[in-house]
Scaffold this motif. Structure first.
Motif, PDB file in Angstrom:
ATOM      1  N   ALA A  10       0.831  -1.204   0.000  1.00 32.14           N
ATOM      2  CA  ALA A  10       0.000   0.000   0.000  1.00 32.14           C
ATOM      3  C   ALA A  10       0.866   1.255   0.000  1.00 32.14           C
ATOM      4  O   ALA A  10       0.573   2.224  -0.720  1.00 32.14           O
ATOM      5  N   GLU A  11       1.936   1.251   0.781  1.00 36.94           N
ATOM      6  CA  GLU A  11       2.857   2.394   0.808  1.00 36.94           C
ATOM      7  C   GLU A  11       3.508   2.591  -0.565  1.00 36.94           C
ATOM      8  O   GLU A  11       3.679   3.710  -1.026  1.00 36.94           O
ATOM      9  N   PHE A  12       3.865   1.487  -1.208  1.00 41.90           N
ATOM     10  CA  PHE A  12       4.465   1.561  -2.538  1.00 41.90           C
ATOM     11  C   PHE A  12       3.502   2.214  -3.524  1.00 41.90           C
ATOM     12  O   PHE A  12       3.871   3.131  -4.260  1.00 41.90           O
ATOM     13  N   PHE A  13       2.253   1.764  -3.528  1.00 46.22           N
ATOM     14  CA  PHE A  13       1.282   2.334  -4.464  1.00 46.22           C
ATOM     15  C   PHE A  13       0.938   3.773  -4.104  1.00 46.22           C
ATOM     16  O   PHE A  13       0.681   4.592  -4.985  1.00 46.22           O
ATOM     17  N   ARG A  14       0.971   4.111  -2.826  1.00 48.25           N
ATOM     18  CA  ARG A  14       0.759   5.498  -2.417  1.00 48.25           C
ATOM     19  C   ARG A  14       1.883   6.382  -2.958  1.00 48.25           C
ATOM     20  O   ARG A  14       1.653   7.487  -3.410  1.00 48.25           O
ATOM     21  N   MET A  15       3.102   5.858  -2.913  1.00 50.90           N
ATOM     22  CA  MET A  15       4.244   6.597  -3.448  1.00 50.90           C
ATOM     23  C   MET A  15       4.057   6.858  -4.939  1.00 50.90           C
ATOM     24  O   MET A  15       4.422   7.909  -5.447  1.00 50.90           O
ATOM     25  N   LEU A  16       3.466   5.924  -5.651  1.00 48.96           N
ATOM     26  CA  LEU A  16       3.225   6.092  -7.083  1.00 48.96           C
ATOM     27  C   LEU A  16       2.031   7.012  -7.369  1.00 48.96           C
ATOM     28  O   LEU A  16       1.837   7.420  -8.501  1.00 48.96           O
ATOM     29  N   GLY A  17       1.260   7.330  -6.353  1.00 48.91           N
ATOM     30  CA  GLY A  17      -0.004   8.031  -6.534  1.00 48.91           C
ATOM     31  C   GLY A  17       0.083   9.523  -6.775  1.00 48.91           C
ATOM     32  O   GLY A  17      -0.687  10.278  -6.197  1.00 48.91           O
ATOM     33  N   GLU A  26       7.292   7.281 -16.671  1.00 47.56           N
ATOM     34  CA  GLU A  26       7.038   7.014 -18.092  1.00 47.56           C
ATOM     35  C   GLU A  26       8.194   7.519 -18.952  1.00 47.56           C
ATOM     36  O   GLU A  26       8.631   6.847 -19.875  1.00 47.56           O
ATOM     37  N   LEU A  27       8.680   8.723 -18.638  1.00 49.87           N
ATOM     38  CA  LEU A  27       9.761   9.308 -19.429  1.00 49.87           C
ATOM     39  C   LEU A  27      11.080   8.557 -19.249  1.00 49.87           C
ATOM     40  O   LEU A  27      11.917   8.559 -20.150  1.00 49.87           O
ATOM     41  N   LEU A  28      11.258   7.928 -18.101  1.00 44.58           N
ATOM     42  CA  LEU A  28      12.503   7.219 -17.828  1.00 44.58           C
ATOM     43  C   LEU A  28      12.504   5.783 -18.351  1.00 44.58           C
ATOM     44  O   LEU A  28      13.532   5.107 -18.299  1.00 44.58           O
ATOM     45  N   GLN A  29      11.388   5.321 -18.879  1.00 36.86           N
ATOM     46  CA  GLN A  29      11.294   3.929 -19.361  1.00 36.86           C
ATOM     47  C   GLN A  29      12.314   3.600 -20.443  1.00 36.86           C
ATOM     48  O   GLN A  29      12.722   2.463 -20.593  1.00 36.86           O
ATOM     49  N   HIS A  30      12.706   4.601 -21.218  1.00 40.47           N
ATOM     50  CA  HIS A  30      13.577   4.351 -22.377  1.00 40.47           C
ATOM     51  C   HIS A  30      15.034   4.680 -22.101  1.00 40.47           C
ATOM     52  O   HIS A  30      15.841   4.698 -23.023  1.00 40.47           O
ATOM     53  N   GLY A  31      15.350   4.965 -20.838  1.00 39.27           N
ATOM     54  CA  GLY A  31      16.736   5.241 -20.482  1.00 39.27           C
ATOM     55  C   GLY A  31      16.858   6.519 -19.680  1.00 39.27           C
ATOM     56  O   GLY A  31      15.878   7.247 -19.486  1.00 39.27           O
ATOM     57  N   PRO A  32      18.080   6.811 -19.214  1.00 32.36           N
ATOM     58  CA  PRO A  32      18.315   8.004 -18.393  1.00 32.36           C
ATOM     59  C   PRO A  32      17.937   9.296 -19.117  1.00 32.36           C
ATOM     60  O   PRO A  32      18.110   9.400 -20.333  1.00 32.36           O
ATOM     61  N   ILE A  42       7.524  17.926 -18.699  1.00 32.08           N
ATOM     62  CA  ILE A  42       6.475  17.922 -17.684  1.00 32.08           C
ATOM     63  C   ILE A  42       5.909  19.316 -17.440  1.00 32.08           C
ATOM     64  O   ILE A  42       4.767  19.473 -17.048  1.00 32.08           O
ATOM     65  N   GLU A  43       6.714  20.344 -17.700  1.00 34.22           N
ATOM     66  CA  GLU A  43       6.266  21.731 -17.571  1.00 34.22           C
ATOM     67  C   GLU A  43       5.733  22.060 -16.176  1.00 34.22           C
ATOM     68  O   GLU A  43       4.576  22.455 -16.016  1.00 34.22           O
ATOM     69  N   ILE A  44       6.582  21.847 -15.179  1.00 40.17           N
ATOM     70  CA  ILE A  44       6.267  22.267 -13.815  1.00 40.17           C
ATOM     71  C   ILE A  44       7.459  23.058 -13.291  1.00 40.17           C
ATOM     72  O   ILE A  44       8.522  23.088 -13.920  1.00 40.17           O
ATOM     73  N   GLU A  45       7.288  23.660 -12.147  1.00 35.99           N
ATOM     74  CA  GLU A  45       8.369  24.410 -11.524  1.00 35.99           C
ATOM     75  C   GLU A  45       9.511  23.461 -11.145  1.00 35.99           C
ATOM     76  O   GLU A  45       9.257  22.333 -10.716  1.00 35.99           O
ATOM     77  N   PRO A  46      10.747  23.921 -11.296  1.00 31.56           N
ATOM     78  CA  PRO A  46      11.882  23.067 -10.930  1.00 31.56           C
ATOM     79  C   PRO A  46      11.812  22.559  -9.489  1.00 31.56           C
ATOM     80  O   PRO A  46      12.147  21.407  -9.226  1.00 31.56           O
ATOM     81  N   GLY A  77      15.446  -0.217 -11.897  1.00 31.38           N
ATOM     82  CA  GLY A  77      15.321  -1.568 -12.442  1.00 31.38           C
ATOM     83  C   GLY A  77      14.242  -1.626 -13.503  1.00 31.38           C
ATOM     84  O   GLY A  77      13.406  -0.731 -13.605  1.00 31.38           O
ATOM     85  N   GLY A  78      14.271  -2.671 -14.302  1.00 33.52           N
ATOM     86  CA  GLY A  78      13.313  -2.815 -15.396  1.00 33.52           C
ATOM     87  C   GLY A  78      11.907  -3.176 -14.967  1.00 33.52           C
ATOM     88  O   GLY A  78      10.968  -3.063 -15.742  1.00 33.52           O
ATOM     89  N   ASP A  79      11.757  -3.616 -13.718  1.00 29.29           N
ATOM     90  CA  ASP A  79      10.426  -4.023 -13.261  1.00 29.29           C
ATOM     91  C   ASP A  79       9.457  -2.851 -13.218  1.00 29.29           C
ATOM     92  O   ASP A  79       8.251  -3.041 -13.387  1.00 29.29           O
ATOM     93  N   VAL A  80       9.958  -1.645 -13.005  1.00 33.70           N
ATOM     94  CA  VAL A  80       9.089  -0.469 -12.966  1.00 33.70           C
ATOM     95  C   VAL A  80       8.459  -0.246 -14.337  1.00 33.70           C
ATOM     96  O   VAL A  80       7.258   0.029 -14.444  1.00 33.70           O
ATOM     97  N   ALA A  81       9.250  -0.370 -15.377  1.00 37.38           N
ATOM     98  CA  ALA A  81       8.717  -0.220 -16.732  1.00 37.38           C
ATOM     99  C   ALA A  81       7.651  -1.282 -17.003  1.00 37.38           C
ATOM    100  O   ALA A  81       6.620  -0.992 -17.607  1.00 37.38           O
ATOM    101  N   GLU A  82       7.873  -2.502 -16.524  1.00 34.95           N
ATOM    102  CA  GLU A  82       6.877  -3.570 -16.693  1.00 34.95           C
ATOM    103  C   GLU A  82       5.603  -3.249 -15.919  1.00 34.95           C
ATOM    104  O   GLU A  82       4.498  -3.501 -16.392  1.00 34.95           O
ATOM    105  N   LEU A  83       5.739  -2.673 -14.733  1.00 36.25           N
ATOM    106  CA  LEU A  83       4.571  -2.277 -13.947  1.00 36.25           C
ATOM    107  C   LEU A  83       3.753  -1.232 -14.702  1.00 36.25           C
ATOM    108  O   LEU A  83       2.527  -1.303 -14.755  1.00 36.25           O
ATOM    109  N   LEU A  84       4.431  -0.272 -15.322  1.00 36.75           N
ATOM    110  CA  LEU A  84       3.723   0.757 -16.092  1.00 36.75           C
ATOM    111  C   LEU A  84       3.022   0.160 -17.310  1.00 36.75           C
ATOM    112  O   LEU A  84       1.909   0.550 -17.655  1.00 36.75           O
TER     113      LEU A  84
END
Length: 120
Positions: A10-17, A26-32, A42-46, A77-84
Protein backbone atom coordinates in the motif's frame (compact mmCIF):
# COMPACT_ATOMS: atom_id res chain seq x y z
CA UNK A 1 6.98 -6.04 15.05
CA UNK A 2 7.28 -6.61 11.31
CA UNK A 3 5.14 -4.53 8.95
CA UNK A 4 2.68 -6.73 7.02
CA UNK A 5 3.42 -7.15 3.32
CA UNK A 6 0.03 -5.69 2.33
CA UNK A 7 0.91 -2.49 4.20
CA UNK A 8 4.29 -2.25 2.45
CA UNK A 9 2.51 -2.72 -0.90
CA UNK A 10 0.00 0.00 0.00
CA UNK A 11 2.86 2.39 0.81
CA UNK A 12 4.46 1.56 -2.54
CA UNK A 13 1.28 2.33 -4.46
CA UNK A 14 0.76 5.50 -2.42
CA UNK A 15 4.24 6.60 -3.45
CA UNK A 16 3.22 6.09 -7.08
CA UNK A 17 0.00 8.03 -6.53
CA UNK A 18 1.08 11.38 -7.96
CA UNK A 19 0.69 12.36 -11.63
CA UNK A 20 4.15 13.95 -11.85
CA UNK A 21 5.81 10.84 -10.46
CA UNK A 22 3.99 8.63 -12.95
CA UNK A 23 4.98 10.96 -15.81
CA UNK A 24 8.62 10.92 -14.69
CA UNK A 25 8.59 7.11 -14.62
CA UNK A 26 7.04 7.01 -18.09
CA UNK A 27 9.76 9.31 -19.43
CA UNK A 28 12.50 7.22 -17.83
CA UNK A 29 11.29 3.93 -19.36
CA UNK A 30 13.58 4.35 -22.38
CA UNK A 31 16.74 5.24 -20.48
CA UNK A 32 18.32 8.00 -18.39
CA UNK A 33 16.96 11.52 -18.90
CA UNK A 34 18.56 14.84 -17.89
CA UNK A 35 16.60 16.95 -15.44
CA UNK A 36 16.31 19.78 -18.01
CA UNK A 37 14.52 17.39 -20.39
CA UNK A 38 12.17 16.24 -17.63
CA UNK A 39 11.36 19.88 -16.90
CA UNK A 40 10.67 20.59 -20.58
CA UNK A 41 8.39 17.56 -20.94
CA UNK A 42 6.47 17.92 -17.68
CA UNK A 43 6.27 21.73 -17.57
CA UNK A 44 6.27 22.27 -13.82
CA UNK A 45 8.37 24.41 -11.52
CA UNK A 46 11.88 23.07 -10.93
CA UNK A 47 11.28 22.96 -7.16
CA UNK A 48 8.15 20.81 -7.65
CA UNK A 49 9.98 18.41 -9.93
CA UNK A 50 12.84 18.25 -7.44
CA UNK A 51 10.43 17.28 -4.66
CA UNK A 52 8.85 14.52 -6.74
CA UNK A 53 12.25 13.20 -7.85
CA UNK A 54 13.34 13.12 -4.21
CA UNK A 55 10.33 10.94 -3.31
CA UNK A 56 11.16 8.54 -6.15
CA UNK A 57 14.84 8.50 -5.17
CA UNK A 58 14.11 7.83 -1.48
CA UNK A 59 11.85 4.94 -2.45
CA UNK A 60 14.69 3.44 -4.48
CA UNK A 61 12.66 3.38 -7.67
CA UNK A 62 14.94 5.85 -9.51
CA UNK A 63 18.62 6.73 -9.29
CA UNK A 64 20.42 9.93 -10.13
CA UNK A 65 23.57 9.97 -12.25
CA UNK A 66 25.83 13.02 -12.23
CA UNK A 67 27.79 13.65 -15.42
CA UNK A 68 29.73 16.88 -14.97
CA UNK A 69 27.14 19.59 -14.34
CA UNK A 70 24.30 17.47 -15.73
CA UNK A 71 22.14 15.27 -13.53
CA UNK A 72 20.32 12.45 -15.25
CA UNK A 73 17.70 10.19 -13.72
CA UNK A 74 17.11 6.55 -14.55
CA UNK A 75 14.88 3.72 -13.38
CA UNK A 76 16.61 1.61 -10.75
CA UNK A 77 15.32 -1.57 -12.44
CA UNK A 78 13.31 -2.82 -15.40
CA UNK A 79 10.43 -4.02 -13.26
CA UNK A 80 9.09 -0.47 -12.97
CA UNK A 81 8.72 -0.22 -16.73
CA UNK A 82 6.88 -3.57 -16.69
CA UNK A 83 4.57 -2.28 -13.95
CA UNK A 84 3.72 0.76 -16.09
CA UNK A 85 3.03 -1.49 -19.10
CA UNK A 86 0.78 -3.68 -16.93
CA UNK A 87 -1.09 -0.59 -15.70
CA UNK A 88 -1.60 0.52 -19.32
CA UNK A 89 -3.01 -2.92 -20.25
CA UNK A 90 -5.36 -2.90 -17.25
CA UNK A 91 -6.58 0.63 -17.98
CA UNK A 92 -7.09 -0.22 -21.65
CA UNK A 93 -9.30 -3.16 -20.69
CA UNK A 94 -11.24 -1.09 -18.15
CA UNK A 95 -11.83 1.76 -20.57
CA UNK A 96 -12.77 -0.60 -23.39
CA UNK A 97 -15.38 -2.14 -21.10
CA UNK A 98 -16.73 1.31 -20.28
CA UNK A 99 -16.98 2.19 -23.98
CA UNK A 100 -18.94 -0.99 -24.62
CA UNK A 101 -21.26 -0.18 -21.71
CA UNK A 102 -21.68 3.39 -22.94
CA UNK A 103 -22.60 2.16 -26.43
CA UNK A 104 -25.12 -0.25 -24.93
CA UNK A 105 -26.63 2.53 -22.80
CA UNK A 106 -26.88 4.82 -25.79
CA UNK A 107 -28.65 2.13 -27.78
CA UNK A 108 -31.20 1.48 -25.04
CA UNK A 109 -31.72 5.21 -24.40
CA UNK A 110 -32.43 5.98 -28.04
CA UNK A 111 -35.91 7.36 -28.52
CA UNK A 112 -38.46 4.91 -29.83
CA UNK A 113 -39.40 5.39 -33.48
CA UNK A 114 -42.65 7.30 -33.95
CA UNK A 115 -45.76 5.21 -34.20
CA UNK A 116 -47.49 5.74 -37.53
CA UNK A 117 -50.93 7.24 -37.24
CA UNK A 118 -53.71 6.00 -39.46
CA UNK A 119 -55.51 8.62 -41.49
CA UNK A 120 -59.22 8.37 -41.83
Amino acid sequence: MQVPLYQVKAEFFRMLGHPVRIRVLELLQHGPVPVRDLLADIEIEPSSLSQQLAVLRRSGIVVSIREGSTVRYALAGGDVAELLRAARRILTELLAGRNELLAELQETDAPAPPVPTSSR
